[in-house]
Motif scaffolding. Structure first.
Motif, PDB file in Angstrom:
ATOM      1  N   UNK A 185       0.842  -1.189   0.000  1.00 60.94           N
ATOM      2  CA  UNK A 185       0.000   0.000   0.000  1.00 60.94           C
ATOM      3  C   UNK A 185       0.879   1.241   0.000  1.00 60.94           C
ATOM      4  N   UNK A 186       0.552   2.204  -0.866  1.00 58.46           N
ATOM      5  CA  UNK A 186       1.351   3.427  -0.979  1.00 58.46           C
ATOM      6  C   UNK A 186       0.448   4.647  -0.983  1.00 58.46           C
ATOM      7  N   UNK A 187       0.736   5.588  -0.091  1.00 59.02           N
ATOM      8  CA  UNK A 187      -0.039   6.824   0.011  1.00 59.02           C
ATOM      9  C   UNK A 187       0.010   7.631  -1.273  1.00 59.02           C
ATOM     10  N   UNK A 188       1.175   7.676  -1.905  1.00 57.07           N
ATOM     11  CA  UNK A 188       1.355   8.512  -3.083  1.00 57.07           C
ATOM     12  C   UNK A 188       0.995   7.750  -4.364  1.00 57.07           C
ATOM     13  N   UNK A 189       1.020   8.469  -5.466  1.00 56.23           N
ATOM     14  CA  UNK A 189       0.776   7.833  -6.761  1.00 56.23           C
ATOM     15  C   UNK A 189       1.957   6.961  -7.161  1.00 56.23           C
ATOM     16  N   UNK A 190       3.181   7.472  -6.927  1.00 57.11           N
ATOM     17  CA  UNK A 190       4.376   6.762  -7.355  1.00 57.11           C
ATOM     18  C   UNK A 190       4.914   5.881  -6.238  1.00 57.11           C
ATOM     19  N   UNK A 191       5.854   5.020  -6.599  1.00 55.82           N
ATOM     20  CA  UNK A 191       6.474   4.121  -5.622  1.00 55.82           C
ATOM     21  C   UNK A 191       7.972   4.422  -5.557  1.00 55.82           C
ATOM     22  N   UNK A 192       8.649   3.835  -4.583  1.00 55.84           N
ATOM     23  CA  UNK A 192      10.102   3.966  -4.489  1.00 55.84           C
ATOM     24  C   UNK A 192      10.589   4.758  -3.299  1.00 55.84           C
ATOM     25  N   UNK A 193       9.730   5.575  -2.657  1.00 55.30           N
ATOM     26  CA  UNK A 193      10.186   6.369  -1.512  1.00 55.30           C
ATOM     27  C   UNK A 193      11.328   7.282  -1.895  1.00 55.30           C
ATOM     28  N   UNK A 201       5.832  -7.519  -8.872  1.00 57.32           N
ATOM     29  CA  UNK A 201       4.680  -7.859  -9.703  1.00 57.32           C
ATOM     30  C   UNK A 201       4.871  -9.234 -10.349  1.00 57.32           C
ATOM     31  N   UNK A 202       6.083  -9.504 -10.803  1.00 52.73           N
ATOM     32  CA  UNK A 202       6.366 -10.807 -11.417  1.00 52.73           C
ATOM     33  C   UNK A 202       6.151 -11.951 -10.428  1.00 52.73           C
ATOM     34  N   UNK A 203       6.410 -11.671  -9.130  1.00 54.29           N
ATOM     35  CA  UNK A 203       6.227 -12.694  -8.097  1.00 54.29           C
ATOM     36  C   UNK A 203       4.766 -12.880  -7.711  1.00 54.29           C
ATOM     37  N   UNK A 204       3.887 -12.055  -8.280  1.00 46.75           N
ATOM     38  CA  UNK A 204       2.470 -12.188  -7.994  1.00 46.75           C
ATOM     39  C   UNK A 204       1.923 -11.179  -7.011  1.00 46.75           C
ATOM     40  N   UNK A 205       2.727 -10.191  -6.646  1.00 40.26           N
ATOM     41  CA  UNK A 205       2.298  -9.184  -5.690  1.00 40.26           C
ATOM     42  C   UNK A 205       1.323  -8.174  -6.297  1.00 40.26           C
ATOM     43  N   UNK A 206       0.611  -7.477  -5.412  1.00 35.32           N
ATOM     44  CA  UNK A 206      -0.332  -6.438  -5.821  1.00 35.32           C
ATOM     45  C   UNK A 206       0.122  -5.097  -5.267  1.00 35.32           C
ATOM     46  N   UNK A 207       0.225  -4.100  -6.132  1.00 36.64           N
ATOM     47  CA  UNK A 207       0.589  -2.736  -5.721  1.00 36.64           C
ATOM     48  C   UNK A 207      -0.662  -1.879  -5.753  1.00 36.64           C
ATOM     49  N   UNK A 208      -0.963  -1.225  -4.631  1.00 33.89           N
ATOM     50  CA  UNK A 208      -2.139  -0.356  -4.546  1.00 33.89           C
ATOM     51  C   UNK A 208      -1.663   1.047  -4.196  1.00 33.89           C
ATOM     52  N   UNK A 209      -1.696   1.973  -5.166  1.00 33.58           N
ATOM     53  CA  UNK A 209      -1.273   3.340  -4.876  1.00 33.58           C
ATOM     54  C   UNK A 209      -2.481   4.193  -4.512  1.00 33.58           C
ATOM     55  N   UNK A 210      -2.221   5.432  -4.142  1.00 36.88           N
ATOM     56  CA  UNK A 210      -3.256   6.321  -3.613  1.00 36.88           C
ATOM     57  C   UNK A 210      -4.050   5.607  -2.508  1.00 36.88           C
ATOM     58  N   UNK A 211      -3.301   4.869  -1.695  1.00 37.14           N
ATOM     59  CA  UNK A 211      -3.893   4.063  -0.620  1.00 37.14           C
ATOM     60  C   UNK A 211      -3.260   4.497   0.702  1.00 37.14           C
ATOM     61  N   UNK A 212      -3.732   5.620   1.233  1.00 35.18           N
ATOM     62  CA  UNK A 212      -3.179   6.144   2.481  1.00 35.18           C
ATOM     63  C   UNK A 212      -3.823   5.443   3.675  1.00 35.18           C
ATOM     64  N   UNK A 213      -2.979   4.857   4.515  1.00 38.75           N
ATOM     65  CA  UNK A 213      -3.483   4.151   5.687  1.00 38.75           C
ATOM     66  C   UNK A 213      -4.036   5.144   6.704  1.00 38.75           C
ATOM     67  N   UNK A 214      -5.241   4.853   7.205  1.00 36.44           N
ATOM     68  CA  UNK A 214      -5.843   5.651   8.271  1.00 36.44           C
ATOM     69  C   UNK A 214      -5.732   4.936   9.610  1.00 36.44           C
ATOM     70  N   UNK A 215      -5.796   3.586   9.558  1.00 35.75           N
ATOM     71  CA  UNK A 215      -5.770   2.816  10.805  1.00 35.75           C
ATOM     72  C   UNK A 215      -5.334   1.390  10.520  1.00 35.75           C
ATOM     73  N   UNK A 216      -4.460   0.865  11.371  1.00 43.18           N
ATOM     74  CA  UNK A 216      -4.162  -0.564  11.382  1.00 43.18           C
ATOM     75  C   UNK A 216      -5.185  -1.216  12.303  1.00 43.18           C
ATOM     76  N   UNK A 217      -5.959  -2.128  11.752  1.00 37.71           N
ATOM     77  CA  UNK A 217      -7.035  -2.760  12.522  1.00 37.71           C
ATOM     78  C   UNK A 217      -6.435  -3.811  13.454  1.00 37.71           C
ATOM     79  N   UNK A 218      -6.733  -3.684  14.746  1.00 39.08           N
ATOM     80  CA  UNK A 218      -6.254  -4.622  15.754  1.00 39.08           C
ATOM     81  C   UNK A 218      -7.472  -5.249  16.424  1.00 39.08           C
ATOM     82  N   UNK A 219      -7.533  -6.560  16.379  1.00 34.47           N
ATOM     83  CA  UNK A 219      -8.672  -7.288  16.946  1.00 34.47           C
ATOM     84  C   UNK A 219      -8.134  -8.361  17.886  1.00 34.47           C
ATOM     85  N   UNK A 220      -8.443  -8.225  19.172  1.00 34.98           N
ATOM     86  CA  UNK A 220      -7.976  -9.198  20.146  1.00 34.98           C
ATOM     87  C   UNK A 220      -6.470  -9.242  20.256  1.00 34.98           C
ATOM     88  N   UNK A 221      -5.824  -8.088  20.140  1.00 32.06           N
ATOM     89  CA  UNK A 221      -4.373  -8.020  20.230  1.00 32.06           C
ATOM     90  C   UNK A 221      -3.646  -8.486  18.995  1.00 32.06           C
TER      91      UNK A 221
END
Length: 543
Positions: free
Chosen positions: A33-41, A243-263
């Motif tokens: 997940x990447x907040x910005x449009x581009x990747x690479x930091x 991507x070749x390994x089968x991964x998914x890149x989602x840009x413009x995906x700014x995290x608001x919260x990491x969901x924690x359930x039961x620790x």
């Protein structure tokens, strides 16, 4: 797009892409997940001025990349090329003399001997010591989970090389350089070489370094390289493998919260309302404050971990970057007598005395815009002409600067042009051909600018966490966390910031083992490296 994955990785910089690729190749369904449009930091290459003049605003020189385990494991040599300069560091002086550090030990020793034969022989001795340590221990530690202090010491004491390393890391690099070398010009260049990113900064060398910063100062076998086509090409190569390994890149995906359930971390909610689930893990490759104070929430953490978060230190300075598009490359004073000056990767410019150096950094430490001018420079197109139009050149200068001069980061805005002119004027004293006619375009990138662009560079911190001795090796922030299945996998953890890929590589093994999966690669084993050093050079028994 699916809403459920085996693992979610926050941040598409070097660490996130490396981690994602290793785990995707294990058959896990991974999304980065990447907040910005581009990747690479910090792996960024742009055209801020005339077309064809490429600038690298963050990472420019990459340390020993082609020898890293992940570059080899992921087969990056097929798509990402690097140039290894023969001459890595140089220091021109206004009197026409110069110092150059070559990958060839004899060339370096001869350069130092112009100023002090004693210093040249000292470098010869310490170069031999450091390269043995680097090859046997230093690089293995860089790509392994740090050992506990007591275990590390016990293993190092088994070998002659290890005991020598222990003696070196107990020394403050600054004190060591001043003790070993008598000539002030040699002292300045050695500080430039062993300080982080080739930028001479007092706080980078004035504390003890459990990681062994002094070893890097004398080692010539491992050094900086240039990514052909620009730093972003490494990010491009990493993304292709993900991507070749089968991964998914989602840009413009700014995290608001990491969901924690039961620790247990079970997913990530995004600021646009989307919610993604994680069956196995969530990994944060961004900064400490944002991860814990914003995405997790302090109310879900034990008191001792809150104290750890609150005590986490950011690097206390930033870099004011002046990036030039040029008709011709800088020509430094003394280059007629020493042609290697034309071929060096990094230059230490402006400080002719230790007093100059410390005066500047004292002003930075006080939160003031320094009136003294000393900086690191480079000309990447000397090694990769593709980053400028035919016959043209680019060059950069990095000048130490507080993030918030006199308490406010916006205070830099009205004086940017004045500081840029001051840097160019000083630079011109050392490279007289940097005339106004030669400069096609000048672009300035300040700590205020890059912190707004890349928010995990908190308060202008290019390393996303201090390299201080109390925050490295066994004292680093840590990969596992109090939240089950939530990992830290970025620059706040060992081996720290800059382009190393270390955290992403190391956490790949940790997560695989925690999930009961056998790595498809052979992880670097620092214990095995230290045991091998003991077999090769056993320590003499103590009396």
């Amino acid at each position: 797009m699916s809403d459920t994955y085996d693992g979610l990785i926050i941040g598409a910089g070097q660490h996130g892409l490396i981690l994602g690729t290793y785990l995707s190749r294990l058959g896990l369904k991974i999304a980065v997940l990447e907040r910005r449009l581009q990747f690479g930091g910090g792996l960024s290459t742009i055209e801020p001025g005339p077309p064809g003049f490429y600038q690298n605003p963050h990472s420019i020189n990459h340390f020993n990349i082609t020898e890293t385990p992940w570059y080899k494991d992921l087969g990056l040599s097929a798509t990402v090329d690097y140039v290894t300069p023969q001459y890595e560091f140089a220091q021109p002086h206004l009197d026409g003399s110069s110092l150059v550090i070559s990958r060839d030990a004899e060339e370096t020793i001869a350069s130092i001997a112009q100023f002090s034969k004693k210093d040249a022989e000292t470098f010869r001795e310490w170069n031999l010591r450091s390269e043995k340590i680097s090859n046997a221990i230093f690089l293995a530690e860089r790509y392994s989970e740090p050992l506990a202090e007591a275990e590390r010491v016990a293993l190092l004491e088994k070998s002659e090389i290890g005991r020598d390393f222990l003696q070196i890391i107990e020394r403050q690099p600054l004190d060591l350089v001043k003790e070993l070398f008598e000539n002030e010009k040699v002292q300045l260049l050695m500080l430039f070489k062993l300080s982080l990113f080739g930028t001479v900064l007092y706080d980078a060398v004035s504390e003890k370094s459990p990681m062994g910063a002094a070893v890097r100062g004398f080692d010539l076998s491992a050094g900086y390289q240039v990514c052909v086509g620009g730093s972003w090409n490494l990010a491009r190569g990493l993304m292709e493998q993900f991507i070749r390994a089968g991964g998914t890149f989602i840009n413009k995906a700014e995290a608001a919260r990491i969901v924690v359930d039961g620790g247990r971390a079970t997913g990530v909610e995004l600021t646009d309302g989307r919610s993604l689930k994680a069956r196995q893990f969530v990994a944060s490759c961004i900064d400490v404050p944002q991860t814990w104070n914003k995405l997790v929430g302090r109310d879900q953490l034990p008191a001792d971990y809150l104290e750890k978060i609150d005590n986490f230190k950011q690097t206390a300075w930033g870099l004011f970057g002046v990036h030039l598009a040029l008709k011709e490359a800088p020509r430094y004073v003394g280059s007629d007598a020493n042609p290697a000056l034309h071929k060096s990767l990094k230059y230490n410019v402006g400080a002719e005395t230790m007093e100059d150096l410390f005066g500047l950094h004292q002003q930075v430490a006080e939160g003031r815009i320094p009136d003294l001018v000393s900086f690191g420079t480079g000309n990447i197109t000397a090694f990769d002409p593709s980053q400028a139009p035919e016959g043209g050149s680019t060059a950069y200068a990095w000048y130490a600067m507080p993030y918030a001069p006199d308490g406010d980061p916006e205070n830099i805005e009205p004086v940017k042009e004045e500081i840029t002119r001051k840097v160019i004027d000083k630079w011109r004293e050392y490279a007289p051909n940097l005339t106004d006619d030669n400069i096609v375009h000048a672009w300035t990138y300040t700590p205020n600018d890059y912190t707004k662009e890349i928010t995990n560079m908190v308060e202008g911190d290019i390393f996303v966490g201090s390299f201080g001795g109390d925050q490295s090796m066994w004292n680093h922030f840590g990969y596992r966390t109090p939240i089950s299945n939530l990992y830290m996998a970025g620059s706040p953890t060992h081996p720290g910031g800059a382009i190393s890929g270390g955290a992403g590589y190391i956490v790949s093994r940790i997560i695989a083992e925690d999930l009961g999966l056998k790595p498809w690669w052979t992880p670097i084993d620092v214990r095995a490296a230290m045991e091998e050093a003991a077999r090769q050079s056993p320590a003499a028994p103590t009396v």
